[in-house]
Enzyme design. Structure first.
Site, mmCIF file in Angstrom:
data_model
loop_
_atom_site.group_PDB
_atom_site.id
_atom_site.type_symbol
_atom_site.label_atom_id
_atom_site.label_comp_id
_atom_site.label_asym_id
_atom_site.label_seq_id
_atom_site.Cartn_x
_atom_site.Cartn_y
_atom_site.Cartn_z
ATOM 1 N N HIS A 78 0.754 -1.155 0.150
ATOM 2 C CA HIS A 78 0.055 0.065 0.247
ATOM 3 C C HIS A 78 0.533 1.267 -0.107
ATOM 4 C CE1 HIS A 78 -3.275 -2.671 1.857
ATOM 5 N NE2 HIS A 78 -3.455 -2.770 0.512
ATOM 6 N N HIS A 79 2.153 1.049 -0.347
ATOM 7 C CA HIS A 79 3.029 2.530 -0.388
ATOM 8 C C HIS A 79 2.326 3.551 -1.383
ATOM 9 C CE1 HIS A 79 4.743 0.493 -3.935
ATOM 10 N NE2 HIS A 79 5.266 1.425 -3.959
ATOM 11 N N LYS B 18 -2.885 -2.247 -7.839
ATOM 12 C CA LYS B 18 -3.096 -2.800 -9.181
ATOM 13 C C LYS B 18 -2.562 -4.060 -9.505
ATOM 14 C CE LYS B 18 -4.535 -1.082 -13.258
ATOM 15 N NZ LYS B 18 -5.365 -2.416 -13.287
ATOM 16 N N LYS C 145 7.272 -4.366 -10.430
ATOM 17 C CA LYS C 145 6.851 -3.872 -11.807
ATOM 18 C C LYS C 145 6.583 -2.627 -11.962
ATOM 19 C CE LYS C 145 4.550 -7.205 -13.941
ATOM 20 N NZ LYS C 145 3.226 -7.830 -14.613
ATOM 21 N N ASP D 282 7.873 3.008 -13.269
ATOM 22 C CA ASP D 282 7.403 4.490 -12.582
ATOM 23 C C ASP D 282 5.925 4.561 -12.935
ATOM 24 O OD1 ASP D 282 9.471 5.539 -11.350
ATOM 25 O OD2 ASP D 282 10.414 6.193 -13.312
ATOM 26 N N LYS E 113 -3.017 -8.649 -6.825
ATOM 27 C CA LYS E 113 -3.207 -9.640 -8.098
ATOM 28 C C LYS E 113 -4.572 -10.458 -7.359
ATOM 29 C CE LYS E 113 -1.499 -11.193 -11.718
ATOM 30 N NZ LYS E 113 -0.662 -10.350 -12.615
ATOM 31 N N SER F 163 -2.691 0.331 -18.437
ATOM 32 C CA SER F 163 -3.858 0.474 -17.528
ATOM 33 C C SER F 163 -3.971 1.690 -16.641
ATOM 34 C CB SER F 163 -3.365 -0.867 -16.400
ATOM 35 O OG SER F 163 -4.237 -1.954 -16.960
HETATM 36 N N1 GLU Z 1 -2.153 -8.535 -15.600
HETATM 37 C C1 GLU Z 1 -0.939 -7.849 -15.941
HETATM 38 C C2 GLU Z 1 0.066 -8.032 -15.323
HETATM 39 O O1 GLU Z 1 0.464 -9.131 -14.921
HETATM 40 C C3 GLU Z 1 -1.740 -6.468 -16.082
HETATM 41 C C4 GLU Z 1 -1.944 -5.656 -14.648
HETATM 42 C C5 GLU Z 1 -2.770 -4.462 -14.786
HETATM 43 O O2 GLU Z 1 -2.851 -4.021 -15.892
HETATM 44 O O3 GLU Z 1 -3.225 -4.088 -13.549
HETATM 45 O O4 GLU Z 1 0.952 -7.146 -15.332
#
Ligand code: GLU
Length: 467
Positions: free
Chosen positions: A63-64, A69, A93, A98, A105, A360
């Protein structure tokens, strides 16, 4: 492999890199830990009236930065350990490229091929409902996206379900990878594969690095093998071929095929659609099993399926000079050492497949700003370019044709802006981690982790969370 522990694999790579950073042990432990782990079970009514218990997960790793996402996966491999590992990878990632999100997930443990469309819709809506009830979804808290086994269709169902139970002006930003008519963005479907291509292209443009691998600079003329022709694998292959690379091998669930003269991607996709697999594709050699093609001699190997594909069992036999990790966690830590020691360049997942989450991010921004990119500026830019061209015409004898004018005075629409933002992101991040690789004398994965740890760590320090 039964004793394969994905989360501990990710943490091993983190630990290796953390030695090159300035943070103390406690803070590093905090960075590694998963902040929230949700495991839910719920009933699915099948079309025949029977009830099946479904297992769903969502992990918010860090949560930093908010929102967190990460995609939602439908696969029989889904469990708590896998979801935690993938959520952690999302944190690193996002930091590498950035993208200002924490990692998360989700997953549902099913083989989607065993469910009708109606069953998948009921299941997805119920999962989304549970996420909402438990506060594991929202434009400012946690934003899912597609992953292995899901697509824009599922994201549309998730948005619709979320909107039914939450009156939120930013509701469209609760999930990304949506269909265009439900708040999606142009270029999201192909984004991960496009990012894989930009990343490999950038690596190949470094003449010095290529020389060390015994390769020429550039993508053109290079041979490659791809594992998985899902959304990511297909788009990676498509852009590689467009840039002049030759696809000589493909692995899919039903088997693997090889042709040193190249395989026609379009025809193969048509065959796969019709037959449900790739084995038997005209004139192309079928290899003994669905992983055999990973071991053929080629310049670039792109694993674009699931984790744990290059492992102790086959690592010694992998001959590719470059491994482009389009999937998450395709190479185990032991395999990584073996392949790296042979002198190959491994472009790691936590950089290379970040194109999906990058676009995204653009989609989420579009949703919360309630306006398409390019709407304000496109025509203004075009008119400015036209004025410049007019001046050029008046001071020289050169008259532009209508076609030239149209080409030269093009303003950026959503599609062009997304593509250029994605390329910029992938190029910048590659050079950042490649620099760290050289400074510390480490491999690219360790360099990507160093980059991520530095960024997440300094964010924690800045928050002053330790009174
Ligand atoms: N599922 C993709 C990943 O592993 C996209 C994640 C996203 O767009 O939030 O990077």
């Amino acid at each position: 492999m039964q004793d394969y522990k994905f989360f501990s694999e990710v943490n091993q790579a983190f630990d290796k890199a953390s030695a090159y950073t300035r943070f103390d042990k406690g803070l590093l432990e905090q960075m590694k830990a998963c902040n929230d782990v949700l495991h839910i079970t719920f009933p699915l009514e099948k079309d025949d009236g029977s009830i099946e218990v479904i297992h769903g997960y969502r992990v918010e790793h860090s949560h930093h930065k908010l929102p967190t996402k990460g995609g939602i996966r439908y696969s029989l491999t889904v469990n708590e350990d896998e979801t935690m590992a993938l959520a952690a990878l999302m944190t690193y990632k996002c930091a590498v490229v950035d993208v200002p999100f924490g990692g998360a997930k989700g997953g549902v443990r099913i083989d989607r091929r065993n469910y009708s469309d109606a069953e998948l819709e009921r299941l997805t809506r119920r999962y989304a409902f549970q996420l909402s009830k438990k506060n594991f979804i929202g434009p400012g808290s946690d934003v899912p996206a597609p992953d292995y086994g899901t697509s824009s269709r599922e994201m549309g169902w998730i948005l619709d379900t979320y909107r039914q139970i939450n009156s939120d002006i930013d509701a469209e930003g609760c999930v990304t990878g949506k269909p265009l008519n439900q708040g999606g963005i142009r270029g999201r479907t192909e984004a991960t594969g496009r990012g894989v291509f930009f990343g490999i292209k950038e690596a190949c443009s470094n003449a010095e690095d290529m020389k060390l691998l015994g390769l020429e600079k550039g993508i053109e003329g290079k041979t490659f093998v791809v594992q998985g022709l899902g959304n990511v694998g297909y788009h990676s292959a498509l852009y590689m071929i467009e840039a002049g690379a030759k696809m000589i091998g493909v692995a899919e669930m039903d088997g693997s095929i090889y042709n040193e003269n190249g395989i026609d991607l379009k025809e193969l996709m048509e065959y796969k659609k019709e037959k449900g697999g790739i084995v038997g594709f005209e004139g192309i050699k079928t290899l003994p099993d669905n992983k055999a093609v990973l071991e053929v001699d080629c310049d670039i190997l792109i694993p674009a399926a699931l984790e744990n594909q290059l492992n102790e069992k086959n690592a010694e036999r992998i001959k590719a000079k470059i491994i482009g990790e389009a999937a998450n966690g395709p190479t185990t830590s032991k395999a990584h050492e073996i392949i790296k020691d042979r002198g190959a360049l491994i472009i790691p997942d936590n950089y290379l497949n970040a194109g999906g989450v990058t676009v995204s991010y653009f989609e989420w921004l579009k949703n919360i700003q309630h306006m398409r990119f390019g709407r304000m500026g496109k025509r203004f830019e075009e008119n400015s370019f036209k004025k410049i061209l007019l001046v050029i015409e008046t001071i020289s004898d050169r008259k532009f044709t209508d076609k030239e004018l149209e080409f030269l005075a093009q303003g950026g629409g959503e599609k062009e802006l997304v593509d250029s933002g994605l390329e910029e992101t992938m190029v910048l991040a590659y050079n950042e981690i490649n620099e760290l690789r050289k400074v510390h004398g480490v491999d690219l994965r360790t360099a990507a982790f160093i980059s991520a740890i530095n960024k997440v760590g300094s964010m924690y320090e800045g928050m002053g969370i330790f009174p």
